[in-house]
Structures are given as C-alpha cells and as structure tokens.
Design a protein around this motif. Structure first.
Motif, PDB file in Angstrom:
ATOM      1  N   ASN A  98      22.394 -37.875 -15.076  1.00 56.66           N
ATOM      2  CA  ASN A  98      23.179 -38.182 -16.263  1.00 56.66           C
ATOM      3  C   ASN A  98      23.317 -36.952 -17.167  1.00 56.66           C
ATOM      4  O   ASN A  98      22.338 -36.250 -17.399  1.00 56.66           O
ATOM      5  N   PRO A  99      24.486 -36.704 -17.718  1.00 59.70           N
ATOM      6  CA  PRO A  99      24.633 -35.559 -18.637  1.00 59.70           C
ATOM      7  C   PRO A  99      23.753 -35.734 -19.880  1.00 59.70           C
ATOM      8  O   PRO A  99      23.416 -36.867 -20.249  1.00 59.70           O
ATOM      9  N   VAL A 246      21.285 -24.354 -12.941  1.00 56.86           N
ATOM     10  CA  VAL A 246      20.187 -25.130 -13.524  1.00 56.86           C
ATOM     11  C   VAL A 246      20.584 -25.516 -14.947  1.00 56.86           C
ATOM     12  O   VAL A 246      21.108 -24.693 -15.694  1.00 56.86           O
ATOM     13  N   MET A 247      20.380 -26.809 -15.282  1.00 60.05           N
ATOM     14  CA  MET A 247      20.587 -27.240 -16.665  1.00 60.05           C
ATOM     15  C   MET A 247      19.221 -27.620 -17.224  1.00 60.05           C
ATOM     16  O   MET A 247      18.734 -28.729 -16.977  1.00 60.05           O
ATOM     17  N   PRO A 248      18.593 -26.717 -17.965  1.00 60.01           N
ATOM     18  CA  PRO A 248      17.219 -26.963 -18.407  1.00 60.01           C
ATOM     19  C   PRO A 248      17.074 -28.246 -19.228  1.00 60.01           C
ATOM     20  O   PRO A 248      16.009 -28.850 -19.250  1.00 60.01           O
ATOM     21  N   VAL A 250      18.157 -31.084 -18.532  1.00 56.20           N
ATOM     22  CA  VAL A 250      17.975 -32.275 -17.704  1.00 56.20           C
ATOM     23  C   VAL A 250      16.983 -32.099 -16.559  1.00 56.20           C
ATOM     24  O   VAL A 250      16.359 -33.066 -16.125  1.00 56.20           O
ATOM     25  N   SER A 251      16.866 -30.865 -16.044  1.00 59.68           N
ATOM     26  CA  SER A 251      15.953 -30.664 -14.919  1.00 59.68           C
ATOM     27  C   SER A 251      15.732 -29.171 -14.685  1.00 59.68           C
ATOM     28  O   SER A 251      16.602 -28.354 -15.008  1.00 59.68           O
ATOM     29  N   ASP A 252      14.583 -28.835 -14.115  1.00 62.79           N
ATOM     30  CA  ASP A 252      14.401 -27.406 -13.807  1.00 62.79           C
ATOM     31  C   ASP A 252      14.789 -27.110 -12.369  1.00 62.79           C
ATOM     32  O   ASP A 252      14.654 -25.988 -11.891  1.00 62.79           O
ATOM     33  N   LYS A 253      15.288 -28.161 -11.679  1.00 59.43           N
ATOM     34  CA  LYS A 253      15.742 -27.944 -10.294  1.00 59.43           C
ATOM     35  C   LYS A 253      17.245 -27.636 -10.302  1.00 59.43           C
ATOM     36  O   LYS A 253      17.997 -28.235 -11.082  1.00 59.43           O
ATOM     37  N   PRO A 254      17.679 -26.731  -9.441  1.00 54.14           N
ATOM     38  CA  PRO A 254      19.117 -26.444  -9.405  1.00 54.14           C
ATOM     39  C   PRO A 254      19.914 -27.613  -8.815  1.00 54.14           C
ATOM     40  O   PRO A 254      19.394 -28.376  -8.008  1.00 54.14           O
ATOM     41  N   GLY A 255      21.132 -27.756  -9.271  1.00 50.95           N
ATOM     42  CA  GLY A 255      22.018 -28.804  -8.758  1.00 50.95           C
ATOM     43  C   GLY A 255      23.454 -28.352  -8.930  1.00 50.95           C
ATOM     44  O   GLY A 255      23.721 -27.307  -9.535  1.00 50.95           O
ATOM     45  N   GLU A 256      24.379 -29.151  -8.398  1.00 53.69           N
ATOM     46  CA  GLU A 256      25.808 -28.848  -8.553  1.00 53.69           C
ATOM     47  C   GLU A 256      26.224 -29.254  -9.956  1.00 53.69           C
ATOM     48  O   GLU A 256      26.136 -30.437 -10.314  1.00 53.69           O
ATOM     49  N   ILE A 257      26.689 -28.314 -10.746  1.00 50.12           N
ATOM     50  CA  ILE A 257      27.079 -28.662 -12.116  1.00 50.12           C
ATOM     51  C   ILE A 257      28.575 -28.967 -12.180  1.00 50.12           C
ATOM     52  O   ILE A 257      29.409 -28.103 -11.915  1.00 50.12           O
TER      53      ILE A 257
END
Ligand code: B12
Length: 277
Positions: A98-99, A246-248, A250-257
């Motif tokens: 979720n954003p 990475v969007m800190p 929401v998570s420290d794991k990389p994902g498709e933004i």
C-alpha cells in the motif's frame, strides 16, 4: 431529524479526533443516503469495467459492483488526506505494498476505532476496504454526501482546500450522526478544464454515457465524458514503466515502484495555494 446531545457530542469529538490523528478533512453521511448511489447504479451498465480481474476477488458474496452494508451501519465517516505535489511518493505503490498515503489513512481510522471502543464499546465500527469487491464503498459518492467537495469534470472528488489531490477512506458506525453535506461548491463551472485537456489518453474526449441510455444524470466526469478503459490504459503503461527501487517509508526491501498518472489532479488549479500545509 433531531439529534440527541450524545450524537451531537460524538460528532464533534470524532471530528476533532480525526483531525488530531492526521486527517485533513472529515465528514459524515447517512448510510441511507448512500444506498444505491450513482456509482453503484451505473456499475452494471458500465461500457468497460477494465479491471475485471477485481471480479475474481469478490468477498462480499454480492454481484460485482454491489456494496455490502453492514446491517446496523448508520453513518459513514469519511476522511481525506491531502496528497500534495510536494509529496508525490504518498501515492507510489511499491510492489503490492500500500502507498504511504493509504497507510496513513488506515492509521487514522484504526485510531478512531480504538477511541470509539473506549468512548462506548456498544458502538459497532466497520473499517471499509479500498475495493468495493472486498467490502468497500464508493468513496467519492460518500465524500460528496459528507460535504467534502463535489465531483469535478475530472471525475474526481474536488475539495475546496486541496482540490482533487486527496485520498479517501471510510469507516461505518452504528450511531446516527448529523450529515455534514452535501456542500454547495462547484469550482468547475467557469474553468476551461485544464484537467481534462491534459489527459495523456484523452479519456475525457467523448461522451460515453448519456442520461437517456443510463437512466441517471450523475455520470462519470459529470456528463458521461470519462472513459474508464482509456484511463486504465495509462495505468497499465505506468505499471510497465515501473522501476525497481526502495521506498523507506514502506519497506527496506526493493520493489517495483509504480507511479500512476495523476495529470487530472496536477492540472486542477483548485486548492493549489494550500499545497504545502
Ligand atoms: C476502480 C477504481 C479505479 C479504476 C476505474 C476508475 C473509475 N472511475 O471507474 C481505475 C484503475 C481506472 C482508476 C483510476 C484512477 N483512480 Co481510482 N478508484 C477506483 C475505486 C476502487 C472504485 C471506483 C469505481 O469503480 N467507481 C464506479 C464508477 C461506476 O463510477 P465513476 O466512474 O467513479 O463515476 C461516478 C461518479 O462520478 C458519480 N458522480 C458523478 N456526479 C455525481 C454527483 C453526485 C452528487 C454524486 C453523489 C456522485 C456523482 O457517479 C458516477 C457514476 O455514474 C475507487 C475507490 C473506491 N472504493 O471508491 C478509487 C478512487 C476513485 N481512485 C482514485 C484515484 C486518485 C485514481 C487516479 C487518479 C489514479 C491514481 N493515481 O490513484 C485515476 C483517476 C481516474 C478518474 N479521473 O476518475 C481516488 C480518487 C480520489 C479523489 N480525489 O476523488 C479513489 C477514491 C481512491 C482513493 N484512494 O481515494 N481508479
């Protein structure tokens, strides 16, 4: 309808709490006024559902597009959180996560629920999901009835303070509270329509729905000009263009933004002066 001291008091406190918990706007609509509203009525007649895979995710047991209303639900509490130009990442999806803006909305309603539980444990509270298929309600219709703004030519809720740059969430409660809308507000009347002119898919270029054919006057993009399929085309493009990051928040794991198109929000001049609150 006359409201008791208790109902009036709760309406005030709940509003105060919602704002203190981080909402930028809050309003109430009676569930009765939302039943069989314009979106729910049009849904079965839609020319193109586009995201039809949502139909596979129905958890309400109802036909696709129907809203599930809990039996004792009386009031929809609608909250909005501003998503200003200066903070675009509030609306970015990181994979399935979720954003940040949606997470903030959820936190506000969770805190309101906890407050209500203390205030009077006999009041039922129902958190409404984002997707109607999973128990959600049509948020824009509800926000209009709650007085947060009007449906603009861009087919979005346009608020006086933040224009269309808000995201919404709803919670239903078993207490009757005085409705706070609809409001007498129409900023689109004399606007040349920057929002619709800047749609990269020309999703507002032709009449898709007419009052005669659809049997209702409250139509997508006000007069039936919004075509969901074209809009969705752009969203699919945005998904294809997603890059790993990475969007800190929401998570420290990389994902498709995924950065979905927001032109119909960005080009609306309403509320721009309040961008950076
Ligand atoms: C499915 C969905 C999509 C689909 C289809 C959109 C659609 N409108 O059909 C897709 C993926 C394409 C999409 C795109 C977008 N979405 Co979307 N979407 C939804 C969702 C889950 C349901 C919407 C829906 O199915 N509506 C049913 C169809 C039949 O109705 P409709 O097209 O909205 O048109 C109705 C209204 O205009 C209403 N109406 C017209 N005039 C009047 C007058 C009155 C008085 C009233 C009461 C009602 C009314 O009647 C019409 C039906 O005839 C909602 C969340 C929710 N649970 O409500 C978010 C939601 C509508 N989306 C939102 C957003 C922001 C977007 C996008 C900008 C993408 C993005 N970056 O997030 C684009 C913009 C699209 C646009 N301009 O309308 C926000 C809107 C916030 C706002 N300010 O209004 C919502 C509320 C989610 C949220 N988190 O807050 N979305």
């Amino acid at each position: 309808m006359g409201y008791s001291e208790r109902q009036l008091q709760l309406a005030d406190i709940l509003r105060e709490k919602a704002l203190a918990f981080g909402a930028d706007a809050v309003g109430y609509a009676s569930v009765e006024s939302l039943r069989d509203g314009p979106s729910e009525k049009l849904f079965p007649r839609m020319k193109d559902h586009s995201r039809d895979h949502f139909a596979e995710e129905i958890t309400t047991g109802l036909p696709h597009g129907r809203v599930f209303w809990e039996e004792d639900a009386r009031t929809a509490v609608i909250i909005a959180i501003a998503h200003p130009k200066s903070r675009p990442s509030m609306d970015w999806w990181c994979g399935e996560i979720n954003p940040p803006g949606n997470r903030m909305l959820l936190q506000v309603t969770k805190k309101l629920q906890a407050f209500l539980k203390e205030w009077d444990p006999s009041v039922s509270v129902y958190q409404k999901r984002y997707h109607v298929e999973r128990g959600g309600i049509y948020l824009k219709d509800a926000a209009v009835q709650a007085g947060l703004g009007c449906i603009g030519r861009n087919n979005l809720l346009v608020t006086p303070e933040f224009g269309p740059r808000v995201r919404l969430r709803a919670m239903l409660i078993s207490e009757e509270l005085p409705p706070t809308g609809p409001a007498d507000f129409d900023p689109c009347r004399d606007c040349p329509g920057y929002c619709v002119q800047h749609c990269p898919q020309n999703a507002f270029s032709e009449v898709i729905y007419t009052p005669e054919e659809s049997g209702q006057t409250r139509l997508p993009g006000r007069d039936g000009h919004y075509f969901r399929r074209s809009c969705n085309q752009e969203m699919l493009r945005d998904e294809a263009a997603a890059e790993t990051g990475v969007m800190p928040e929401v998570s420290d794991k990389p994902g498709e933004i995924i950065k979905y198109c927001r032109n119909c929000e960005w080009f609306c001049p309403v509320g721009s002066e309040r961008e950076d609150k």
